[in-house]
Design an enzyme around this catalytic site. Structure first.
Site, short mmCIF file in Angstrom:
data_model
loop_
_atom_site.label_atom_id
_atom_site.label_comp_id
_atom_site.label_asym_id
_atom_site.label_seq_id
_atom_site.Cartn_x
_atom_site.Cartn_y
_atom_site.Cartn_z
N HIS A 73 -3.90 9.89 -4.09
CA HIS A 73 -4.25 10.52 -2.81
C HIS A 73 -3.15 11.47 -2.37
O HIS A 73 -2.01 11.05 -2.18
CB HIS A 73 -4.46 9.45 -1.73
CG HIS A 73 -5.76 8.73 -1.87
ND1 HIS A 73 -6.28 7.92 -0.89
CD2 HIS A 73 -6.68 8.74 -2.87
CE1 HIS A 73 -7.45 7.45 -1.30
NE2 HIS A 73 -7.70 7.92 -2.50
N TYR A 201 -7.21 6.90 9.38
CA TYR A 201 -6.68 6.02 10.42
C TYR A 201 -7.22 6.51 11.75
O TYR A 201 -6.99 7.67 12.10
CB TYR A 201 -5.15 6.07 10.45
CG TYR A 201 -4.48 5.47 9.23
CD1 TYR A 201 -4.36 6.19 8.04
CD2 TYR A 201 -3.97 4.18 9.27
CE1 TYR A 201 -3.75 5.63 6.93
CE2 TYR A 201 -3.35 3.61 8.16
CZ TYR A 201 -3.25 4.35 7.00
OH TYR A 201 -2.64 3.79 5.90
N PRO A 293 0.40 -4.02 8.58
CA PRO A 293 -0.09 -3.25 7.43
C PRO A 293 -0.38 -1.77 7.71
O PRO A 293 -0.70 -1.02 6.79
CB PRO A 293 -1.38 -3.99 7.03
CG PRO A 293 -1.78 -4.75 8.23
CD PRO A 293 -0.54 -5.05 9.00
N LYS A 297 3.18 -0.67 3.91
CA LYS A 297 4.54 -0.80 3.38
C LYS A 297 4.86 -2.17 2.76
O LYS A 297 5.83 -2.28 2.01
CB LYS A 297 5.56 -0.53 4.50
CG LYS A 297 5.65 0.92 4.91
CD LYS A 297 6.42 1.74 3.89
CE LYS A 297 6.19 3.21 4.00
NZ LYS A 297 5.13 3.76 3.16
N TYR A 384 5.39 7.81 5.03
CA TYR A 384 4.18 7.23 4.44
C TYR A 384 4.29 7.18 2.91
O TYR A 384 3.92 6.18 2.29
CB TYR A 384 2.95 8.03 4.87
CG TYR A 384 1.66 7.31 4.58
CD1 TYR A 384 1.15 6.36 5.46
CD2 TYR A 384 0.95 7.56 3.41
CE1 TYR A 384 -0.02 5.68 5.18
CE2 TYR A 384 -0.23 6.89 3.12
CZ TYR A 384 -0.70 5.95 4.01
OH TYR A 384 -1.87 5.28 3.73
C1 LIG Z 1 -4.01 -10.92 4.63
C2 LIG Z 1 -2.94 -9.91 4.20
C3 LIG Z 1 -3.27 -8.55 4.12
C4 LIG Z 1 -2.30 -7.62 3.76
N1 LIG Z 1 -2.64 -6.29 3.69
C5 LIG Z 1 -1.69 -5.39 3.34
C6 LIG Z 1 -1.98 -4.03 3.27
O1 LIG Z 1 -3.09 -3.61 3.53
N2 LIG Z 1 -0.98 -3.17 2.92
C7 LIG Z 1 0.29 -3.62 2.62
O2 LIG Z 1 1.18 -2.84 2.26
N3 LIG Z 1 0.59 -4.90 2.67
C8 LIG Z 1 -0.37 -5.79 3.03
N4 LIG Z 1 -0.06 -7.09 3.08
C9 LIG Z 1 1.30 -7.45 2.72
C10 LIG Z 1 1.47 -7.57 1.21
O3 LIG Z 1 0.33 -8.16 0.65
C11 LIG Z 1 2.72 -8.37 0.98
O4 LIG Z 1 3.80 -7.63 1.52
C12 LIG Z 1 2.97 -8.73 -0.48
O5 LIG Z 1 2.03 -9.64 -0.92
C13 LIG Z 1 4.39 -9.32 -0.63
O6 LIG Z 1 4.54 -9.85 -1.90
P1 LIG Z 1 5.46 -11.11 -2.15
O7 LIG Z 1 5.36 -11.38 -3.60
O8 LIG Z 1 6.78 -10.89 -1.54
O9 LIG Z 1 4.80 -12.30 -1.31
P2 LIG Z 1 3.40 -13.02 -1.51
O10 LIG Z 1 2.38 -12.07 -2.03
O11 LIG Z 1 3.11 -13.74 -0.24
O12 LIG Z 1 3.66 -14.07 -2.66
C14 LIG Z 1 4.37 -15.26 -2.43
C15 LIG Z 1 3.94 -16.29 -3.45
O13 LIG Z 1 4.72 -17.47 -3.29
C16 LIG Z 1 3.87 -18.59 -3.38
N5 LIG Z 1 4.51 -19.71 -2.68
C17 LIG Z 1 4.62 -19.90 -1.34
N6 LIG Z 1 5.25 -21.03 -1.07
C18 LIG Z 1 5.58 -21.59 -2.26
C19 LIG Z 1 6.24 -22.78 -2.63
N7 LIG Z 1 6.69 -23.63 -1.71
N8 LIG Z 1 6.38 -23.04 -3.93
C20 LIG Z 1 5.92 -22.17 -4.88
N9 LIG Z 1 5.27 -21.03 -4.58
C21 LIG Z 1 5.10 -20.74 -3.28
C22 LIG Z 1 2.57 -18.13 -2.74
O14 LIG Z 1 1.47 -18.92 -3.15
C23 LIG Z 1 2.48 -16.70 -3.26
O15 LIG Z 1 1.80 -16.62 -4.49
C24 LIG Z 1 -0.99 -8.04 3.45
C25 LIG Z 1 -0.67 -9.41 3.53
C26 LIG Z 1 -1.62 -10.33 3.91
C27 LIG Z 1 -1.24 -11.80 4.01
#
Ligand SMILES: Cc1cc2nc3c(=O)[nH]c(=O)nc-3n(C[C@H](O)[C@H](O)[C@H](O)COP(=O)(O)OP(=O)(O)OC[C@H]3O[C@@H](n4cnc5c(N)ncnc54)[C@H](O)[C@@H]3O)c2cc1C
Length: 391
Positions: A73, A201, A293, A297, A384
Site C-alpha cells: 500500500h 480511517y 492499534p 504499530k 505511519y
Molecule cells: C485483539 C488484538 C488485536 C490487535 N490488532 C492489532 C492491529 O490491528 N495492529 C497492530 O499493529 N497490532 C495489533 N495488535 C497488537 C499485536 O497483535 C501485538 O503487538 C503482537 O501480537 C505482539 O507480539 P508478541 O509476540 O510480543 O506478543 P503476543 O502476540 O501476545 O504473543 C505472546 C505469546 O506468549 C504466550 N504466553 C503468554 N503467557 C505465557 C506463559 N505464561 N507461558 C508461555 N507462553 C505464554 C501467548 O500465548 C502468546 O502466544 C492486536 C492485539 C490484540 C490482542
C-alpha cells in the site's frame, strides 16, 4: 536438567522471530508456549507491516510467501466531514507498508522453525522463570504431564501483556506508564472484497471506523464501541449499518457486506514498562509495551525489539561484548515511546472521546489542517510507515 543458550517464553511473533534469527546465527534456543499450535496460528490480530518488519522477516528467511501474497500500500485515506483525503505515503516518504496478516506471519515463522527442527514446545504449562538475576537463569514448566527444568544464559520474555515474565520481576524494579481509553474496537473479518484498495480511517460524530483488509477477498472492518459492549448485541446487519453510517457516502456505497467469519471486541491501551532488562531477563514486544492499534504499530514494535535483541545476543556470543545487551532497554524504549506518542496522537484525533461538540470541532480542524499541509501530512506519513531505526 536440560540446557540451552536462550530460553524464549511465548510463541507470538516476537518469540518466533527471535528464535528463528538466533537459530540462523548459530545460537541454541527453546521456545515455550502456553497455548496449542492451532490456537497460536489462528489468532486474528495485526495486519500492517512496516518495511523494516518486512526486511527483518526476509532476513529470518521467513518472508517468501509474504513477498508473493502481501498487498503493498502506497497510501492510506483519512475520512472526515463527509470527505476523504488520501495520504500518499510513498510520495511523502519514499516508503510503503505491506498488508499481510499476523496469522500468516505466525504460520510462516512456525513452518520455518519446524522445518529447522526447532525445539518449539506448545502447550507448555505452569512456566516459571527463576534466578535471572544470576548468570544461570532457570525455567521450569510442565509438558505432556511431566515437570521439566531448563538452564540457560538468557531468558527472553516474549509472552505478551498477560505473560509470566514481567510479573516475575520484583515490583519495585519496574516503573509502569499507562493510559486506558474509554472505548474499544469492535472488529469483524468477512470474506468480501474491501471497500477500497487502501485502508480508510474515518472520524465521525458517532465514533471512529476503519476499513482494512487482509487480502483482496478478505476484509477487516472496525467500529469504535463502548467498553462494556456485548458481541451478542452486534449481529452482522447492525455492524454493517453502523459502519456505513460512519463513512462518507461514496465509500459507504462501496462496502460489500457478507457473513462475518470472526467478530471480537478489543480494549485500547497505551502501556510501557521500564526498564526492559532485569539481570539476564529481557522483555520483548507486548510484554514490554502496548499501543492502541490505530497507528498499526504493535506488531512492528515487537519486531523492532527483536531486531535489537538478536543483534545484541549475536554480538555477545561472537565476541563476548555486552555493549549492545546493556543498551537494549534504552534503544528499544526510545522506539517504543515514539510509537506510543504516534499511536496516542492518531487515536486522539480519530476517536470520539465525549459528547462535547467542541472536541469534535477541534478534531475536524486538525484533520482539515493536516489535509492542506504537506508538512503535517509528511509527519503523519513518516510515523505511519515507520521511523528510521539505527542501532
Ligand atoms: C485483539 C488484538 C488485536 C490487535 N490488532 C492489532 C492491529 O490491528 N495492529 C497492530 O499493529 N497490532 C495489533 N495488535 C497488537 C499485536 O497483535 C501485538 O503487538 C503482537 O501480537 C505482539 O507480539 P508478541 O509476540 O510480543 O506478543 P503476543 O502476540 O501476545 O504473543 C505472546 C505469546 O506468549 C504466550 N504466553 C503468554 N503467557 C505465557 C506463559 N505464561 N507461558 C508461555 N507462553 C505464554 C501467548 O500465548 C502468546 O502466544 C492486536 C492485539 C490484540 C490482542
Amino acid at each position: 536438567m536440560d540446557r540451552t543458550q536462550v530460553a524464549i517464553i511465548g510463541a507470538g511473533p516476537s518469540g518466533l522471530l527471535l528464535s528463528q534469527l538466533l537459530y540462523l546465527n548459530g545460537i541454541d534456543n527453546i521456545v515455550l508456549e502456553r497455548q496449542s499450535r492451532e490456537h497460536v496460528a489462528g489468532r486474528i490480530r495485526a495486519g500492517v507491516l512496516e518495511q523494516g518488519t518486512v526486511e527483518l522477516l526476509l532476513k529470518a528467511k521467513s518472508g517468501g510467501r509474504m513477498l508473493s501474497e502481501r498487498l503493498v500500500h502506497d497510501g492510506v485515506s483519512l475520512a472526515f466531514a463527509g470527505r476523504s483525503v488520501r495520504v500518499d505515503l510513498k510520495a511523502l516518504t519514499g516508503s510503503s507498508v505491506s498488508v499481510y496478516g499476523q496469522t500468516e506471519v505466525t504460520k510462516d515463522l512456525i513452518d520455518a522453525r519446524t522445518a529447522a527442527g526447532a525445539r518449539l514446545m506448545f502447550e507448555a504449562a505452569e512456566v516459571a522463570v527463576a534466578e535471572f538475576d544470576s548468570a544461570h537463569p532457570k525455567v521450569r514448566y510442565r509438558h505432556n504431564g511431566r515437570t521439566h527444568e531448563l538452564s540457560c544464559d538468557f531468558i527472553a520474555g516474549c509472552d505478551g501483556y498477560h505473560g509470566v515474565c514481567r510479573q516475575s520481576i520484583p515490583q519495585g524494579a519496574l516503573q509502569t506508564f499507562e493510559r486506558t481509553y474509554p472505548f474499544g474496537w469492535l472488529g469483524i473479518l468477512a470474506d468480501v472484497p474491501p471497500a477500497s484498495h487502501e485502508l480508510i480511517y474515518s472520524n465521525h460524530a458517532r465514533g471512529f471506523a476503519l476499513c482494512s483488509m487482509r487480502s483482496m477477498t478478505r476484509s477487516r472492518y472496525y467500529v469504535q464501541c463502548a467498553l462494556d459492549e456485548k458481541l451478542e448485541a452486534w449481529p452482522d446487519a447492525r455492524f454493517w449499518d453502523e459502519l456505513r453510517v460512519r463513512l462518507p457516502d461514496e465509500i459507504a456505497a462501496a462496502v460489500i457486506t457478507g457473513p462475518s467469519i470472526e467478530k471480537s471486541i478489543a480494549p485500547l491501551r497505551s502501556f510501557v514498562v521500564e526498564p526492559l532488562r532485569f539481570g539476564q531477563l529481557f522483555l520483548v514486544g507486548d510484554a514490554a509495551h502496548i499501543v492502541p492499534p490505530t497507528g498499526a504499530k504493535g506488531l512492528n514494535l515487537a519486531a523492532a525489539d527483536v531486531r535489537v535483541l538478536y543483534q545484541a545476543l549475536v554480538e555477545y556470543y561472537r565476541t563476548s561484548r555486552t555493549d549492545l545487551l546493556e543498551r537494549y532497554s534504552q534503544l528499544a524504549l526510545r522506539r517504543a515511546w515514539l510509537a506510543v506518542r504516534f499511536s496516542w496522537w492518531f487515536t486522539s484525533i480519530m476517536h470520539k472521546f465525549s459528547d462535547d461538540p467542541f472536541n469534535h470541532r477541534l478534531q475536524l480542524a486538525e484533520l482539515d489542517y493536516l489535509s492542506g499541509s504537506t508538512a503535517a501530512l509528511t509527519s503523519l506519513a513518516e510515523n505511519y510507515v515507520g521511523l528510521p531505526f539505527e542501532i
